[in-house]
Design an enzyme around this catalytic site. Structure first.
Site, PDB file in Angstrom:
ATOM      1  CG  ASP A   1      -1.957  -0.875   1.170  1.00  0.00           C
ATOM      2  OD1 ASP A   1      -2.860  -0.827   0.050  1.00  0.00           O
ATOM      3  OD2 ASP A   1      -2.487  -1.700   1.828  1.00  0.00           O
TER       4      ASP A   1
ATOM      5  CG  ASP B   1     -12.970  -4.113  -0.537  1.00  0.00           C
ATOM      6  OD1 ASP B   1     -12.124  -4.796  -0.846  1.00  0.00           O
ATOM      7  OD2 ASP B   1     -12.918  -3.020  -0.569  1.00  0.00           O
TER       8      ASP B   1
END
Lengths: 256, 188
Positions: A11, A130
């Site tokens: 990330d 998700d």
């Protein structure tokens, strides 16, 4: 024999790799290009970069960083987050990424999956999803967007099937219930999706020890799995994970 | 000079980067005359066989490829660039290909629990793994030097005929061992 892939996920915020728990409390863990080189040399089968934004405010992809990674490593990598159009996908792919990952964008505009597949080939198009547990849908899992902040009412398994039909070449199942907790992958939804689609499925979110990967491959039928915090912290290496998998009889690449 | 042929079959950045990483300068071209003048030819490719063949014929690069192979010039085919060297492909309802290598390119059979495309690292001749991404495979032929198994099929993953070598996998994306294959090609 085709081996199961271990994919470190980086990330990136403001040019640095960070790691958060359930998308909060991000801590700095290193330089993206240095980490890409280290993981590539350490047995990663592929890499994935999320949210490579030039700055937190201006959400444009840092193409210079994609180019720097592409020049530094010779294994495949995907870029996700911040991709909002076909033009963005093209910039990322021409900069040297193999794959582009879409998540909320695809929920808002499913047609872009097919447009991307048609333009670049379906092997370039990754759908990230998700899902969260939800009694409101048939599979028991509902798609959320914007980093788990918004519920959509869309059934996770139906969405996976639709995305594969539209042209997604690979599906990443990222579980918020498990993300960053290191308690193991969410095996149930991963298996439901893996068994429902004919494209490869990547387990994501929750890995904390090598045995969790055995579960993802053997029990949840995943083709690949994402690893982040447990190796970023230095607690484990990719080789540790692969040794565990090999001893459990899961095919993995052991020389690199 | 090493020429990378650009016939609009996918992104060439990785191939260029990989040669740069081993210190080999390359030129990307879609000009048959540049290909004819090159010492070595790299013939990459991802995507569909039909549009690849259409583009090869439209640019005249099909004849440049045939001439280079006939002359025994060092030639490296990668992925779709290997597949279109065979006689024909089942893709897109059947496509006539370059016919440099004997045999056909077929789609992986549908096998429960086996995903198509094959994506990931698979072994060649039961040894080292390299990175594959493909839904179609080339049959084994007399020039096959590497065999890989997927979906119950044993297919050609490496082939050599005179100055021509070709791989179904991506040496430019196969880490250190992939770069070694590119070095071998650069040194020949």
């Amino acid at each position: 024999m085709l081996t199961k892939r271990i994919i470190p996920c980086l990330d990136v915020r403001n040019g640095r790799v960070t790691k958060g728990v359930r998308f909060k409390d991000n801590i700095d863990v290193g330089d993206p290009v240095e980490m890409a080189v280290a993981y590539s040399g350490g047995g990663a089968d592929e890499l994935c970069f999320y949210d490579i934004t030039a700055s937190a405010e201006r959400r444009s992809i840092d193409i210079g960083m994609v180019e720097a990674v592409a020049a530094a490593i010779s294994i495949p990598f995907a870029v996700g987050g911040g991709v909002s159009s076909l033009a963005d996908m093209e910039r990322v792919i021409l900069a040297g990424a193999e794959k582009v990952s879409m998540n909320s964008l695809a929920v808002r505009n499913p047609a872009i999956i097919g447009e991307g597949a048609e333009t670049f080939g379906r092997q370039c198009i990754v759908l990230g999803m998700d899902p969260v547990k939800s009694p409101a849908t048939a599979s028991g899992y509902e798609i959320t967007t914007r980093g788990f902040r918004e519920r959509t009412g869309i059934d996770a398994v139906e969405w996976a099937k639709r995305a594969a039909d539209l042209g997604a070449g690979e599906i990443v199942v990222n579980s918020v219930d498990a993300d960053g907790t290191r308690g193991g992958f969410q095996l149930e939804i991963t298996r439901l999706v893996a068994d429902a689609v004919d494209v490869p499925v990547v387990a994501s979110g929750g890995a904390g020890r090598p045995g969790h990967f055995t579960e993802a491959f053997r029990d949840a039928h995943a083709d690949a799995a994402i690893v982040a915090g447990m190796i970023h912290s230095g607690e484990y290496t990719i080789a540790d994970i692969k040794r565990e998998l090999k001893s459990a009889g899961v095919p993995v690449r052991m020389t690199w | 000079m090493t020429a990378i042929l650009d016939y609009r079959a996918g992104n060439l950045t990785s191939v260029r980067n990989a040669f740069a990483a081993i210190g080999v300068e390359t030129t990307v071209t879609r000009d048959p005359a540049v290909a004819a003048a090159a010492d070595k030819i790299v013939f990459p490719g991802v995507g569909a066989a039909k549009s690849a063949m259409d583009n090869l014929r439209a640019t005249g690069l099909d004849r440049a490829v045939l001439a280079a192979v006939a002359a025994g010039k060092p030639f490296l085919g990668i992925c779709l660039g290997m597949q279109v060297l065979f006689e024909r492909s089942e893709e897109d309802g059947g496509v006539d290909c370059l016919g440099v290598l004997p045999g056909a390119v077929r789609r992986f059979p549908s096998v429960p629990g086996v995903k198509v495309p094959e994506i990931g690292w698979n072994q060649v001749n039961g040894g080292r793994e390299y990175y594959f991404v493909h839904s179609y495979y080339a049959e084994k032929c007399p020039y096959t030097t590497g065999v890989t198994e997927y979906a119950g099929v044993e297919f050609t993953s490496a082939v050599k005929k005179g100055g021509l070598v070709a791989y179904q996998f991506h040496p430019e994306k196969s880490g250190r061992f992939g770069l070694e294959l590119l070095k071998e090609f650069a040194a020949c």
